[in-house]
Design a protein around this motif. Structure first.
Motif, mmCIF file in Angstrom:
data_model
loop_
_atom_site.group_PDB
_atom_site.id
_atom_site.type_symbol
_atom_site.label_atom_id
_atom_site.label_comp_id
_atom_site.label_asym_id
_atom_site.label_seq_id
_atom_site.Cartn_x
_atom_site.Cartn_y
_atom_site.Cartn_z
ATOM 1 N N THR A 203 0.835 -1.211 0.000
ATOM 2 C CA THR A 203 0.000 0.000 0.000
ATOM 3 C C THR A 203 0.864 1.253 0.000
ATOM 4 O O THR A 203 0.597 2.222 -0.730
ATOM 5 C CB THR A 203 -0.925 0.005 1.234
ATOM 6 O OG1 THR A 203 -1.722 -1.179 1.236
ATOM 7 C CG2 THR A 203 -1.832 1.227 1.220
ATOM 8 N N PHE A 204 1.926 1.218 0.813
ATOM 9 C CA PHE A 204 2.808 2.377 0.897
ATOM 10 C C PHE A 204 3.473 2.676 -0.443
ATOM 11 O O PHE A 204 3.559 3.835 -0.850
ATOM 12 C CB PHE A 204 3.883 2.136 1.964
ATOM 13 C CG PHE A 204 4.957 3.184 1.965
ATOM 14 C CD1 PHE A 204 4.727 4.435 2.523
ATOM 15 C CD2 PHE A 204 6.202 2.925 1.393
ATOM 16 C CE1 PHE A 204 5.719 5.423 2.511
ATOM 17 C CE2 PHE A 204 7.190 3.900 1.373
ATOM 18 C CZ PHE A 204 6.953 5.138 1.935
ATOM 19 N N TYR A 205 3.941 1.641 -1.141
ATOM 20 C CA TYR A 205 4.627 1.863 -2.415
ATOM 21 C C TYR A 205 3.690 2.474 -3.452
ATOM 22 O O TYR A 205 4.098 3.314 -4.266
ATOM 23 C CB TYR A 205 5.216 0.549 -2.939
ATOM 24 C CG TYR A 205 6.460 0.114 -2.202
ATOM 25 C CD1 TYR A 205 7.401 1.045 -1.771
ATOM 26 C CD2 TYR A 205 6.690 -1.230 -1.920
ATOM 27 C CE1 TYR A 205 8.533 0.658 -1.077
ATOM 28 C CE2 TYR A 205 7.830 -1.637 -1.227
ATOM 29 C CZ TYR A 205 8.750 -0.691 -0.809
ATOM 30 O OH TYR A 205 9.873 -1.083 -0.132
ATOM 31 N N VAL A 206 2.416 2.070 -3.434
ATOM 32 C CA VAL A 206 1.443 2.661 -4.359
ATOM 33 C C VAL A 206 1.234 4.134 -4.020
ATOM 34 O O VAL A 206 1.269 5.016 -4.899
ATOM 35 C CB VAL A 206 0.102 1.897 -4.291
ATOM 36 C CG1 VAL A 206 -0.967 2.629 -5.097
ATOM 37 C CG2 VAL A 206 0.272 0.473 -4.825
ATOM 38 N N ILE A 207 1.020 4.411 -2.726
ATOM 39 C CA ILE A 207 0.797 5.798 -2.294
ATOM 40 C C ILE A 207 2.029 6.648 -2.565
ATOM 41 O O ILE A 207 1.928 7.803 -3.010
ATOM 42 C CB ILE A 207 0.443 5.837 -0.789
ATOM 43 C CG1 ILE A 207 -0.907 5.156 -0.555
ATOM 44 C CG2 ILE A 207 0.421 7.277 -0.272
ATOM 45 C CD1 ILE A 207 -1.289 5.015 0.917
ATOM 46 N N TYR A 208 3.209 6.084 -2.318
ATOM 47 C CA TYR A 208 4.462 6.834 -2.494
ATOM 48 C C TYR A 208 4.678 7.211 -3.960
ATOM 49 O O TYR A 208 5.160 8.304 -4.273
ATOM 50 C CB TYR A 208 5.625 5.997 -1.983
ATOM 51 C CG TYR A 208 6.895 6.779 -1.747
ATOM 52 C CD1 TYR A 208 6.919 7.858 -0.868
ATOM 53 C CD2 TYR A 208 8.073 6.423 -2.401
ATOM 54 C CE1 TYR A 208 8.088 8.574 -0.644
ATOM 55 C CE2 TYR A 208 9.247 7.129 -2.177
ATOM 56 C CZ TYR A 208 9.252 8.199 -1.303
ATOM 57 O OH TYR A 208 10.416 8.907 -1.079
ATOM 58 N N THR A 209 4.314 6.307 -4.866
ATOM 59 C CA THR A 209 4.435 6.600 -6.291
ATOM 60 C C THR A 209 3.475 7.720 -6.702
ATOM 61 O O THR A 209 3.852 8.657 -7.424
ATOM 62 C CB THR A 209 4.134 5.329 -7.120
ATOM 63 O OG1 THR A 209 5.034 4.296 -6.731
ATOM 64 C CG2 THR A 209 4.307 5.600 -8.608
#
Length: 236
Positions: A203-209
């Protein structure tokens, strides 16, 4: 630099600065001396390894090839490697003949396969001392020797149009030997064992992108740079 929309520019700048702060944190050794990126990579490698353990299933399918004889020639890189291949297959009961870097191997496909799968299981599960004691070789060297023989066998079965044997030897390579070799030294982990942290990281990697994308978008808007579709020309 011309700023036409100060509010949008400041939002974009704030997002970019916070993005870089988080990036700096991710590159710092904050989890047991590891960076968040390295920790994530190790975790996903462990999860991948945990999902590739199919050796018991391949062992079960090896039973129907008990008594199936084979004969194949393996071309090693050099004479030393040829001796290693001969030692590995010979230890499993195969008849071997070495001529420089050429190794002729014959034996029982089911019996030889079970020996190869046993060694693959040992390396996959970190029992490297077991392989060292049996062959006096590094675990990955042992699996590499097994792989060379099965690759030659698979190629021969393909030429002979023996689909069952070809499929089986292919499974030995792709579902046992390759995972054991490629994931050597990595601890296998099941997804259910790390469900929380795995879900958080994905989830974090999606939000971070998306975070970075919005930062750039607002910065461009603040500088008056927008994407517009080209207008079509009317033809008479």
């Amino acid at each position: 630099m011309l700023i036409v929309d100060k509010k949008s520019f400041n939002i974009g700048l704030g997002l970019l600065i916070s993005f870089l702060v988080v990036l700096a944190l991710m590159l710092s050794p904050v989890i047991d001396g590891k960076t968040i990126l390295i920790y994530s990579e190790d975790l996903f490698n462990s999860l991948t390894k945990g999902s590739t353990y199919q050796i018991p299933a391949v062992e079960k399918s090896a039973e129907k090839f008990a008594g199936t004889s084979f004969s194949v020639s393996v071309k090693a890189a050099d004479a030393a490697e040829g001796e290693q291949i001969a030692k590995v297959y010979g230890s499993a009961g195969a008849d071997v003949k070495v001529d420089s870097n050429k190794v002729d191997i014959s034996g029982d496909l089911g019996k030889i396969s079970l020996a190869a799968l046993k060694d693959a299981d040992a390396l996959f599960n970190g029992r490297v001392d077991e392989l060292k004691g049996a062959y006096g070789m590094d675990g990955k060297e042992v699996i590499y020797c097994w792989y060379g023989g099965f690759k030659a066998l698979n190629k021969q079965y393909k030429l002979d149009a023996k689909s069952s044997e070809m499929s089986f030897t292919g499974n030995v390579m792709s579902k046992a030997l390759e995972p054991a070799y490629n994931f050597e030294g990595i601890k296998p982990v099941k997804v259910r064992e790390k469900m929380g942290v795995t879900g958080f990281l994905l989830t974090f990697y999606v939000i971070y992108t998306v975070w970075f994308g919005f930062a750039v978008m607002y910065l461009f808007e603040g500088m008056g740079i927008t994407a517009t579709a080209a207008k079509k020309k009317l033809e008479a």
